[in-house]
Design a protein around this motif. Structure first.
Motif, PDB file in Angstrom:
ATOM      1  N   LEU A 113       0.825  -1.195   0.000  1.00  0.00           N
ATOM      2  CA  LEU A 113       0.000   0.000   0.000  1.00  0.00           C
ATOM      3  C   LEU A 113       0.866   1.254   0.000  1.00  0.00           C
ATOM      4  CD1 LEU A 113      -3.035   0.733   0.108  1.00  0.00           C
ATOM      5  CD2 LEU A 113      -2.793   0.932   2.585  1.00  0.00           C
ATOM      6  N   LEU A 114       1.931   1.244   0.789  1.00  0.00           N
ATOM      7  CA  LEU A 114       2.826   2.393   0.882  1.00  0.00           C
ATOM      8  C   LEU A 114       3.467   2.715  -0.466  1.00  0.00           C
ATOM      9  CD1 LEU A 114       4.276   4.393   2.882  1.00  0.00           C
ATOM     10  CD2 LEU A 114       6.118   2.694   2.949  1.00  0.00           C
TER      11      LEU A 114
ATOM     12  N   LYS B 262      -1.697   5.994   7.903  1.00  0.00           N
ATOM     13  CA  LYS B 262      -1.971   7.103   6.995  1.00  0.00           C
ATOM     14  C   LYS B 262      -0.893   8.172   7.105  1.00  0.00           C
ATOM     15  CE  LYS B 262      -7.031   6.656   6.982  1.00  0.00           C
ATOM     16  NZ  LYS B 262      -8.302   7.345   7.295  1.00  0.00           N
ATOM     17  N   ASP B 263      -0.457   8.470   8.329  1.00  0.00           N
ATOM     18  CA  ASP B 263       0.584   9.471   8.537  1.00  0.00           C
ATOM     19  C   ASP B 263       1.886   9.041   7.881  1.00  0.00           C
ATOM     20  OD1 ASP B 263       1.515  11.953   9.919  1.00  0.00           O
ATOM     21  OD2 ASP B 263       2.832  10.522  10.947  1.00  0.00           O
ATOM     22  N   ILE B 264       2.209   7.749   7.971  1.00  0.00           N
ATOM     23  CA  ILE B 264       3.413   7.226   7.322  1.00  0.00           C
ATOM     24  C   ILE B 264       3.305   7.376   5.807  1.00  0.00           C
ATOM     25  CG2 ILE B 264       4.701   5.103   6.838  1.00  0.00           C
ATOM     26  CD1 ILE B 264       3.988   4.242   9.734  1.00  0.00           C
ATOM     27  N   ILE B 265       2.141   7.059   5.250  1.00  0.00           N
ATOM     28  CA  ILE B 265       1.933   7.194   3.807  1.00  0.00           C
ATOM     29  C   ILE B 265       2.108   8.645   3.373  1.00  0.00           C
ATOM     30  CG2 ILE B 265       0.210   7.046   1.966  1.00  0.00           C
ATOM     31  CD1 ILE B 265      -0.927   4.576   3.414  1.00  0.00           C
ATOM     32  N   ILE B 266       1.494   9.577   4.084  1.00  0.00           N
ATOM     33  CA  ILE B 266       1.551  10.991   3.717  1.00  0.00           C
ATOM     34  C   ILE B 266       2.994  11.491   3.731  1.00  0.00           C
ATOM     35  CG2 ILE B 266       0.968  13.318   4.516  1.00  0.00           C
ATOM     36  CD1 ILE B 266      -1.722  12.136   5.471  1.00  0.00           C
ATOM     37  N   LYS B 267       3.727  11.205   4.796  1.00  0.00           N
ATOM     38  CA  LYS B 267       5.107  11.686   4.904  1.00  0.00           C
ATOM     39  C   LYS B 267       6.001  11.045   3.851  1.00  0.00           C
ATOM     40  CE  LYS B 267       4.908  12.756   9.849  1.00  0.00           C
ATOM     41  NZ  LYS B 267       5.353  12.345  11.214  1.00  0.00           N
TER      42      LYS B 267
END
Length: 284
Positions: A219-220, A264-269
């Motif tokens: 996903l990432l 979600k925070d990991i994906i955004i960053k």
């Protein structure tokens, strides 16, 4: 892995239908579906395990019927085994062809003779104009527990991730960046390295074995792939409709994957960093 086309992938757009031949597994395809809900998607894969560019060249020259062709045009994957490369390229009127290779020293795989051969071959099979893209993949895990049988920490550490990504990036810059035959380059190594080394995401969260990614790892890099392909910044990516339904061949009808706010925070960053630093080898 049944949906892990190691070196040859296609992506395409056909009028109001988006056609995506995805890589590694279908979670990346689901990202495109999730982000473009008004589009109809058809996904496909040409697969031969552990195949290099030079192997593809030899298979094409010998008209070898060695590939599995995966197609998803109805929400499920169907496979036709024992086909040649012609079958995959003629299956759809592709608008974009994406070539993919693994990490490490790619100089032998990407020499000019092989690149020109593949480009000429694809040209001969495209009915309409198309774009050729390059995808640089991630690197192996260094967690000994992810190997089967388990490795010692010393042996697992031999998969030097920084060296692998550095070699992959340097090869892509040398053989792809300034080659006019390629319309673009996408990296999955940089987002993986950023998540691991900067955000301290455990390897066991991103890998399901020493080579293949976990659901979250897919996903990432799927969102990073989507952002790089479309050029859309993080602010234009919708994370609210996750969880994404998994359509990996092994996990048909497995249900939804819960995605937490931390994920979600990991994906955004990670996506934001990758868009701004596509050639980086990020470390603390």
């Amino acid at each position: 892995d049944s949906i892990n086309p190691r070196k040859w992938v296609c992506v395409g757009v056909e009028e109001d239908k988006v056609i995506l031949r995805t890589f590694v597994n279908a979670i990346k395809a689901e990202v495109f579906k999730d982000q473009m809900p008004d589009k109809e998607f058809v996904f496909g894969v040409m697969y031969y395990s552990g195949c290099s560019m030079t192997m593809h060249k030899n298979f094409i020259q010998n008209n070898s019927y060695v590939y599995d062709y995966y197609c998803n045009d109805s929400g499920r994957w169907n496979v036709t085994s024992g086909v040649n490369m012609d079958a995959g390229l003629y299956a759809q009127n592709w608008d974009v062809v994406l070539l993919q290779a693994g990490t490490g020293d790619l100089s032998n795989q990407m020499n000019l003779s092989t690149r020109n051969f593949l480009k000429d071959y694809i040209d001969d099979h495209m009915l309409d104009p198309y774009e050729l893209w390059w995808h640089s993949t991630w690197f192996n895990s260094t967690d000994p527990a992810l190997y089967s049988p388990p490795k010692t920490a010393e042996d697992a550490a031999a998969a030097d991730q920084i060296a692998q990504l550095t070699q992959t990036n340097e090869a892509a810059k040398a053989y792809v960046l300034n080659d006019p035959m390629f319309a673009g380059h996408i990296t999955s190594g940089t987002p993986m390295m950023y998540a691991l080394k900067v955000l301290d995401v455990p390897e066991t969260d991103l890998y399901r074995d020493h080579t293949h990614l976990s659901d979250f790892g897919c996903l990432l890099v799927g969102f990073a792939f989507y952002a790089q392909y479309t050029g859309k910044p993080v602010t234009q990516i919708n994370l609210e409709s996750i969880p994404v339904y998994l359509r990996h061949a092994k996990w048909q009808n497995s249900g939804d994957m819960e995605v937490t706010e931390e994920m979600k925070d990991i994906i955004i960053k990670t996506v934001d960093y990758t868009l701004n630093n596509p050639w980086a080898v990020p470390t603390k």
